[in-house]
Enzyme design. Structure first.
Site, PDB file in Angstrom:
ATOM      1  CE  LYS A 171      -6.041  -0.032   1.571  1.00  0.00           C
ATOM      2  NZ  LYS A 171      -6.798  -0.625   2.671  1.00  0.00           N
ATOM      3  CD  GLU A 215      -2.743   1.394   2.455  1.00  0.00           C
ATOM      4  OE1 GLU A 215      -2.661   0.564   3.372  1.00  0.00           O
ATOM      5  OE2 GLU A 215      -3.560   2.325   2.465  1.00  0.00           O
TER       6      GLU A 215
HETATM    7  P1  13P Z   1      -9.213   4.528   3.941  1.00  0.00           P
HETATM    8  O1  13P Z   1     -10.073   3.868   2.911  1.00  0.00           O
HETATM    9  O2  13P Z   1      -9.980   5.183   5.049  1.00  0.00           O
HETATM   10  O3  13P Z   1      -8.156   5.414   3.317  1.00  0.00           O
HETATM   11  O4  13P Z   1      -8.435   3.368   4.698  1.00  0.00           O
HETATM   12  C1  13P Z   1      -7.841   2.354   3.971  1.00  0.00           C
HETATM   13  C2  13P Z   1      -6.599   1.925   4.627  1.00  0.00           C
HETATM   14  O5  13P Z   1      -6.416   0.765   4.880  1.00  0.00           O
HETATM   15  C3  13P Z   1      -5.592   2.935   4.954  1.00  0.00           C
HETATM   16  O6  13P Z   1      -4.394   2.325   5.337  1.00  0.00           O
END
Ligand code: 13P
Length: 340
Positions: free
Chosen positions: A220, A178
């Site tokens: 992500k 991510e």
């Molecule tokens: P949000 O969709 O609130 O951005 O959170 C996703 C997430 O896992 C952030 O690390």
């Protein structure tokens, strides 16, 4: 220890058509902020009750195939005394775990940050696996300004993400990688394109250096958007076009799935933007969601910490899950927002 067939089975479970992930892995300070916004105290019992409410939502498994949990939640039980990872599994939702330990200032790079948590990770993963986790998440954060993020932050975070992903695959855990380019600021969408392209390019470079198997991970990313403080926000079809173009330039087709974070978009925006992307086709990867706020805000506002509101909260969660599922097929209709 690592078994490719097991990693493959987890990836397949996490990339089912029309299903996405629920990110319910807020750290202590973050969940306290979310709770405070609706007047709930962040006690261990309230956190348990909230996550039990989410996971016990009837039919959730029709639209959600994975849930990202926080360490504390892995060891908690539902109102019916079932371990929360077991409850998720019974709903056909694969339990996952956030394994990074948050971000700190990156030394010698003013304004940039680096994510911590690699030391001892292999050992922690063994424990999480025993508690039922089959995939993991690590979040790197990039601020946008005229100068930020700097080269050092782009390279150091990419290397940490890749090391994390390699350690996960060795442990038989599917890594979700991510890299989040933040929405904060007044930058243009073009500046976000530029930064996101550099970030993703470096991430995939590092993944290759660390011999990460692309078929056994998920990405992500954040969507490509103008800063939240920018005067003009692009419409969904423009966001979709810019995001998909940036991803096509940087993400190999071997990656099976891309699951977006919502990052501060409203629930409706996050759904409409995902829908617009899935109307552009065909795409080499499955495009779905792994939303935290965009799935949890409406149910949290409905719950307010009261047992009497559990059913209303679960309905609100199911509605967002269902609408985002439609967006995975490019079949979302904003008129559906009005219905129950
Ligand atoms: P949000 O969709 O609130 O951005 O959170 C996703 C997430 O896992 C952030 O690390």
């Amino acid at each position: 220890m690592s078994n490719p067939a097991e990693l493959q089975a987890t990836v397949e479970a996490l990339t089912q058509p029309g299903k996405g992930l629920l990110a319910a892995d807020e750290s202590g300070p973050t969940i306290a902020r979310r709770f405070e916004s609706v007047g709930i105290e962040s006690s261990e019992e309230n956190r348990r009750a909230w996550r039990s409410l989410l996971l016990s939502t009837p039919r959730l498994g029709e639209f959600i195939c994975g849930v990202i949990l926080y360490e504390e939640t892995l060891g908690q039980r539902s109102n019916d005394a079932e371990a929360l990872p077991a409850l998720a599994t019974r709903q056909h939702i694969v339990p996952g775990i956030k394994v990074d330990q948050g971000k700190i200032a990156l030394a010698h790079a003013p304004g940039d940050e680096i994510t911590e948590g690699l030391d001892g990770l292999a050992k922690r993963l063994d424990g999480y696996r025993r508690q039922g986790a089959r995939f993991a998440k690590w979040r790197a954060v990039y601020h946008i300004s005229d100068q930020l993020p700097g080269r050092l932050a782009i390279e150091a975070n990419a290397d940490a993400l890749a090391r994390y992903a390699a350690i996960c695959q060795d442990a038989g855990v599917v890594p979700i990688v991510e890299p989040e380019v933040l929405m904060d600021g007044d930058h243009t969408i073009e500046r976000c394109v530029e930064v996101t392209e550099s970030v993703l390019h470096e991430v995939f470079h590092a993944l290759r250096r660390h011999a990460v198997i692309l078929e056994h991970m998920l990405l992500k990313p954040s969507m490509v958007l103008a800063g939240a403080g920018h005067a003009q926000q692009a419409p969904a079809d423009e966001i979709a076009l810019q995001t998909v173009r940036t991803l096509k330039r940087t993400v190999p087709a071997a990656v099976p799935g891309i699951v977006f974070l919502s990052g501060g978009q409203t629930p409706e925006e996050a759904t409409a933007n995902l829908d617009a992307m899935n109307r552009i086709g065909p795409l080499p990867w499955r495009l779905s969601f792994s939303y935290g706020r965009a799935l949890q805000e409406p149910p949290l506002a409905a719950w307010k910490g009261l047992a009497a509101n559990v059913e209303a909260a679960q309905k609100a969660l199911l509605k967002r899950a269902q609408l985002n599922s439609a967006a995975c097929f490019g079949l979302y209709d904003p008129a559906l927002e009005q219905g129950a």
